[in-house]
Every structure is written in structure tokens, then in C-alpha cells.
Design a protein around this motif. Structure first.
Motif, PDB file in Angstrom:
ATOM      1  N   GLY A  35     -55.815  15.160  75.234  1.00  0.00           N
ATOM      2  CA  GLY A  35     -56.765  14.635  76.217  1.00  0.00           C
ATOM      3  C   GLY A  35     -58.021  15.467  76.349  1.00  0.00           C
ATOM      4  O   GLY A  35     -58.969  15.082  77.006  1.00  0.00           O
ATOM      5  N   GLY A  49     -61.076  18.102  74.351  1.00  0.00           N
ATOM      6  CA  GLY A  49     -61.715  18.279  73.050  1.00  0.00           C
ATOM      7  C   GLY A  49     -62.116  16.940  72.454  1.00  0.00           C
ATOM      8  O   GLY A  49     -62.022  15.900  73.114  1.00  0.00           O
ATOM      9  N   GLY A  50     -62.560  16.987  71.205  1.00  0.00           N
ATOM     10  CA  GLY A  50     -63.014  15.763  70.547  1.00  0.00           C
ATOM     11  C   GLY A  50     -61.865  14.805  70.303  1.00  0.00           C
ATOM     12  O   GLY A  50     -60.701  15.203  70.296  1.00  0.00           O
ATOM     13  N   ALA A  51     -62.230  13.525  70.103  1.00  0.00           N
ATOM     14  CA  ALA A  51     -61.209  12.508  69.834  1.00  0.00           C
ATOM     15  C   ALA A  51     -60.429  12.886  68.585  1.00  0.00           C
ATOM     16  O   ALA A  51     -60.997  13.371  67.605  1.00  0.00           O
ATOM     17  CB  ALA A  51     -61.884  11.156  69.660  1.00  0.00           C
TER      18      ALA A  51
END
Lengths: 364, 276
Positions: free
Chosen positions: B43, B45-47
Motif C-alpha cells: 500500500g 511506495g509506487g504501484a
């Protein structure tokens, strides 16, 4: 030359207006002859099978409550939802985030929770009479079903139709009569033919702007296929089983006192299976819930309340604080061993303050 | 004309430098993640970034999510800002227009060269990050068990290799369209000035303004029309079933920007006095 320049720019401006206009224009909604009472009865009669994408927006201005960040986020921001509903006991709702998704499935008497971030599927056996709000509760059809069910006896009036997700939606407004509730109005727009709720708005008595609204942006009245309703565990992902009754075990460890039979002039609602220390008081949208909390959590809520504009509440034992938003009131009591509680509900803050003062102290 | 512009673009050192830098960032992130094994918590940081350590095949998606907000727009701004203003500042625009070529055709050739740049940029990032991701994190947990090394969707359902290729190709196309919209705005700005730097900064100001307005409640009425609002919609292509709503809406908005910005570039450039 100047004329040519102007002509070209006029063409570009007209093209821009056409592009923006094509995106912004919506077809007018057709009126419905259905009386408001009949629309409400249609919603209460049952929700038809549907598949859709919805967005819910909460503007409750709640502070972050320790260990409940996911719950407060539902009421303080935008939640993207995808619903696949075959029936009341057979559905799937995805909470979509930019970093993944959290999906809730219900089928065969069980619930399954898939969390991409945690890379885990949790199977939940059984049910509890009280649980925390979750994203699936904010799907327009589900929220409407719950709220309309809680306000069966309240007066209802018609609203102007609206165009929602391609449907001409007929609207009705419920104004809760109980003077102690913070809920000023519940507006529901639904497809008059099927009774499927398409948009729900909830506003407080003190503020006419909706503080919670949810709407289908796309929806189709067809049953989802079985594959979509079957949870999957990809290789490498965890699969665990939990009992819903585990919550009762966790509460039992708090060794909370039996909730009083009456609080703030409201009788305790009998709950089917026992959740130690948990009490639901009052009815409809004028009810509130009493939940025991560990001293650590209660103290953190009280300390956090001061930073979030909350106010201290004088109580006979321990210490307490109140956080009130126009729609939702929360009171926490802590500072005493095994006596921490949280009270929350869509009631006036004064009701919760009275309730927390009436609560007996516990092993101070 | 189009072939000339494409060859010109491919001969430019700065274009190749942009592509190299775009591929370097995800490579660096992969090396750091592989050596430290400190992926962001779920959930945060980056995807996709929290999931890459368990399956390197997801890394292209994580890499695209890394370069989309800042790096890719910067490179597009540099290349698009240079299209017309670069010729003007180098003193070659006048000679270019002496040829029996219409100005609209010249603009169209410039736009196509920008389109080729963004398409190749997204493609290079995807391919390089796939190789780097698999080298650093492997084919996924089931590969070691003799499986096919399939990629899980965000919804948990396994995607077949054909599915993954199709979804990735759609993602590349979608992101290339998003960046082409920015490129078209850059082309317009490039016709307004003789300074490529000014045009580039104009594009970046446009991106920053869009990103700043996006989270504002007060701007919610225009939010669906902001270009940056749709840049992460491609993530929906990795859900199961695919959620087309935001991808479709995003593609239409980006196409709108391409049409309007190209129209504005045409209106300005067709009658502009070219003295440089």
C-alpha cells in the motif's frame, strides 16, 4: 493576414468548445411518476443483481484513529469500488487503490478477503452482529439498503430526477425525525424500474452539503459470472483462515464490563451472538455503539483528539475526550485499567457525553 | 518529410540520452531492491513495487509507475519543446520552410516524430525493466516449482502469458498516448517561441499546474479534464476483470488534448512570420 489569423483561432476555439462540450454534456433525465414512498418500498424489497463501478466520497473530517486508519479513510477521502452482486449472500466488492486492491467476496456462507499488498487471501468463517465499516458498505446499492432500512418510519419526499450512469434515476429524500441524530437528510436516486439505488447522499443537520456521497459511474443490471465471484490464490500468496468469532476472543481478553442496559436514555439492542463488552443503543440513525478498547488505544485516541480539535469531557473516573464532526461523533474514555471504551454514532455529541458519564468505572 | 524527421530524431544524441536515463532509473531501483530486499510495505511506495521482489515479471509495471510522474514528462518536454523552436534557434526553420512542403505537413511530421519518441521510450522502459526485473528477482514463485512463472493480477487471478503480453501492449499504447498529449502541448509551445528551453519549461509548468490542481477539492469540477488525472489509469489493465472505465475516459481526454493542442499549433504556426 489578421483575418486569417483570427479565423484559424476561431476554428480552434470552436473545436475546443466542441471537445469540452461533448465531454461535459449529459442527457436530461426523464421524470418518473413513481411516488417517493413506492421508491423507498422498492429499495426495501431487495436489490437486483448488478455489476458496476462506483466512487464514494467522504468529507467527515475525522482525525486518524490509531489502528483504524483504513476505516477513517473511507469517510475522509475518495474510495473507488467495483461491485459484482448476484444476491445478498453472493457478491464481490473490490476496493481499488493505485497500489493494488482489497477485495471482499461473500459466497457459500463465508467471506474471503484478498489483499494484493499483503499477497494474502483470508477466509473468514461465521459472522459477528457488529463489525467495523468497510469499503463494501459504501457501494450505493448497499449503503442505500442499510440507510433506508434504518429509517423506515421517517418521512419521505420526492426529489428531481437525475441522469446517473446512463439511467434516468428517480430520487427520494428521507429526513430522520429523531431530534438527537446528526443526520439531516438521506437522498437516494434509484432506477425506478428495477429499484437499484444508483446514488446516495448523506448530509448533516448543520450543513446542507453532502458529507458522504456515493454514486455508480457505470452499472449493468446483469448477474456476474461464477468465475468472477470465485476468489483465487496465486502461487506464492498466503492463504489463511480466521473465525469471525476471533473478534469475540480478542474482546474477551479485554475483560470489559457487561454494557449497561440503558445509556443516555436509550435501551440496549439485544445482539444475537455475544461480543463481550459491546453494546448497541437506540434505533435507526439515532443509535450509537459502545466498544471496549485497550487502554493504549483509548489513550491514543484521547491524546490524538486534542490535536484534531477535540474537546476534553469531564467523567467521574479516568479521562475522556470528544471528537465531533457534523455527521459522526466519537467519544473515548481511558486513563483507567480495563475501562477503556469508544462510543461512536450519528448522534449529537451531547448524547455520547451523557452516555460516557453514565458508564460505571471499572477497577480503577 | 516524415521519414526525414524520424531519421533526424534518431540521430539526436539527446534523444538517446533521454531513453538511456529513462531506463537507468528503474534499473537502479531494481539493483537497490535486489541487494537490500527492502521493498516498500504493502500500500505504500509506487504501484506494484511491494510485489516485485517475489516476481520479477511484475517489474515493468513498477518501472512504468516510477517514470510516469516526473521522468517521462521531462523527456517528452525536452523533445517536444525542441521540435519547432529548436529549428528556429538553430536558424534552420527558414530554410526548412523554403522547401515545397506545407507548414501543416511539417507540424504533422514533427508530431509523428514526437509520437515515435514517446512510443519507443515507453517500449524501452518496459523491455529493459522486464529483463532487469527477471534477472534481479526471477520468474516468480511457481517457476521454481516447475510452473510457468505466471503473473498474478491485482485481483489475485493468474494471468496467462498471452494475457500479459496483450495487457502490457495496451499499457504501452495508453501511456504513449498520454505522453503524446503532452508532446502535442509541447509542439504548440514550441511554435510560440524561438527558445526550446522556454517551450520545455512551459510544458513542465503545464504538468506541475495539472498535478497541483488534481488533489484540490475546489478543482473537482475540472479534475477529470486534467491530463495528469489519467496517467495511472493503466493500472486498471492489471485487474481481473479489466476495468475499462478510467482507461477509456483517460484515452478520450488525452486524444482531446492532442487535437486541441495540434489545432492551436496549426493556428499559430500557419500564419507566423518566420524570420529565423
Amino acid at each position: 493576414m489578421a483575418a486569417r489569423v483570427t479565423r484559424r483561432w476561431v476554428l480552434v476555439a470552436a473545436g475546443t468548445a466542441a471537445v469540452v462540450g461533448a465531454a461535459a454534456v449529459t442527457l436530461p433525465a426523464a421524470g418518473s411518476d413513481e411516488p417517493a414512498e413506492a421508491l423507498r418500498a422498492g429499495v426495501l424489497a431487495g436489490i437486483p443483481a448488478h455489476v458496476g463501478y462506483a466512487e464514494s466520497t467522504g468529507r467527515l473530517g475525522l482525525p486518524e484513529i490509531p489502528a483504524l486508519e483504513q476505516v477513517t479513510a473511507l469517510f475522509t477521502g475518495v474510495t473507488q469500488l467495483r461491485a459484482y452482486v448476484a444476491g445478498p449472500d453472493r457478491w464481490r466488492v473490490d476496493e481499488l487503490t493505485p497500489a493494488g486492491e482489497r477485495d471482499t467476496y461473500r459466497r457459500d456462507g463465508r467471506e474471503y478477503l484478498w489483499d494484493f499488498g499483503a499477497n494474502q487471501l483470508t477466509t473468514v468463517e461465521g459472522e459477528t452482529p457488529v463489525r467495523l465499516p468497510r469499503a463494501a458498505d459504501l457501494v450505493p446499492s448497499e449503503l442505500a439498503r442499510r440507510l433506508v432500512g434504518l429509517t423506515r418510519g421517517d418521512p419521505v419526499t420526492s426529489l428531481d430526477p437525475r441522469r446517473i450512469a446512463g439511467y434516468s434515476a428517480a430520487g427520494f429524500r428521507i429526513a430522520p425525525a429523531d431530534p438527537d441524530t446528526t443526520v439531516g437528510r438521506i437522498d437516494v436516486w434509484c432506477d425506478p424500474a428495477s429499484g437499484l439505488p444508483l446514488r446516495v447522499e448523506v448530509a448533516a443537520r448543520t450543513d446542507d452539503r453532502p458529507l458522504l456521497f456515493t454514486e455508480f459511474l457505470e452499472v449493468a443490471l446483469n448477474a456476474p459470472d461464477d468465475r468472477t465471484l470465485t476468489p483465487a490464490v496465486p502461487p506464492g500468496a498466503g492463504a489463511v483462515t480466521a473465525e469471525a468469532a476471533d473478534l469475540a476472543g480478542a474482546l474477551r481478553q479485554l475483560d470489559a464490563a457487561e454494557p449497561p442496559a440503558r445509556l443516555a436514555g436509550r435501551a440496549r439492542v439485544p445482539l444475537g451472538s455475544g461480543l463481550p463488552g459491546v453494546g448497541v443503543y437506540g434505533s435507526g440513525v439515532a443509535g450509537f455503539v459502545l466498544v471496549p478498547a485497550s487502554r493504549g488505544i483509548a489513550d491514543r485516541v484521547i491524546d490524538g483528539a486534542a490535536a484534531a480539535g477535540g474537546t476534553p469531557v469531564d467523567v467521574p473516573v479516568g479521562r475522556a475526550a470528544r471528537v465531533s464532526t457534523p455527521l459522526l461523533s466519537v467519544v473515548a474514555r481511558g486513563g483507567i485499567r480495563r475501562g477503556g471504551v469508544l462510543l461512536a454514532g450519528t448522534v449529537a455529541p451531547a448524547v455520547l457525553e451523557q452516555a460516557v458519564r453514565e458508564l460505571p468505572g471499572r477497577r480503577a | 518529410m516524415i521519414g526525414v524527421e524520424l531519421r533526424l530524431m534518431l540521430r539526436r544524441r539527446r534523444v538517446w540520452l533521454c531513453w538511456v536515463l529513462l531506463c537507468t532509473l528503474p534499473t537502479l531501483v531494481a539493483i537497490l531492491l535486489a541487494t537490500t530486499r527492502l521493498a516498500p510495505p504493502p500500500g505504500r511506495g509506487g504501484a506494484f513495487l511491494s510485489a516485485v521482489t517475489s516476481n520479477g515479471q511484475i517489474f515493468p509495471a513498477a518501472a512504468l509507475a516510477l517514470v510516469i510522474p516526473i521522468f517521462l514528462p521531462i523527456t517528452v518536454a525536452i523533445v517536444a519543446g525542441d521540435t519547432v523552436a529548436g529549428e528556429a534557434s538553430a536558424g534552420t526553420l527558414r530554410y526548412l520552410l523554403v522547401r515545397p512542403v506545407g507548414r501543416v505537413r511539417l507540424l504533422l511530421a514533427k508530431l509523428i516524430s514526437v509520437a515515435a519518441f514517446v512510443l519507443l521510450a515507453v517500449l524501452f522502459v518496459t523491455l529493459v525493466s522486464y529483463v532487469v526485473g527477471v534477472a534481479a528477482f526471477g520468474f516468480g514463485p511457481d517457476a521454481s516449482l516447475g510452473g510457468t512463472g505466471a503473473i498474478p493480477s491485482l485481483s489475485g487471478v493468474e494471468l496467462t502469458p498471452v494475457d500479459v503480453v496483450a495487457r502490457t501492449a495496451t499499457t504501452v499504447g495508453y501511456l504513449a498516448l498520454c505522453m503524446l498529449a503532452l508532446g502535442a502541448v509541447g509542439l504548440f509551445f514550441s511554435t510560440l517561441t524561438d527558445s526550446p528551453l522556454a517551450a520545455t519549461l512551459g510544458v513542465l509548468a503545464f504538468v506541475v499546474a495539472s498535478a497541483a490542481l488534481q488533489p484540490l477539492d475546489a478543482a473537482s469540477a475540472i479534475e477529470p479534464y486534467l491530463p495528469t488525472s489519467h496517467w495511472l489509469a493503466w493500472i486498471d489493465l492489471f485487474r481481473d476483470p479489466i476495468l475499462w472505465t478510467n482507461v477509456r475516459g483517460g484515452a478520450l481526454v488525452q486524444l482531446g488534448y492532442v487535437v486541441v493542442a495540434f489545432g492551436a499549433a496549426w493556428a499559430n504556426f500557419s500564419t507566423k512570420d518566420v524570420t529565423t
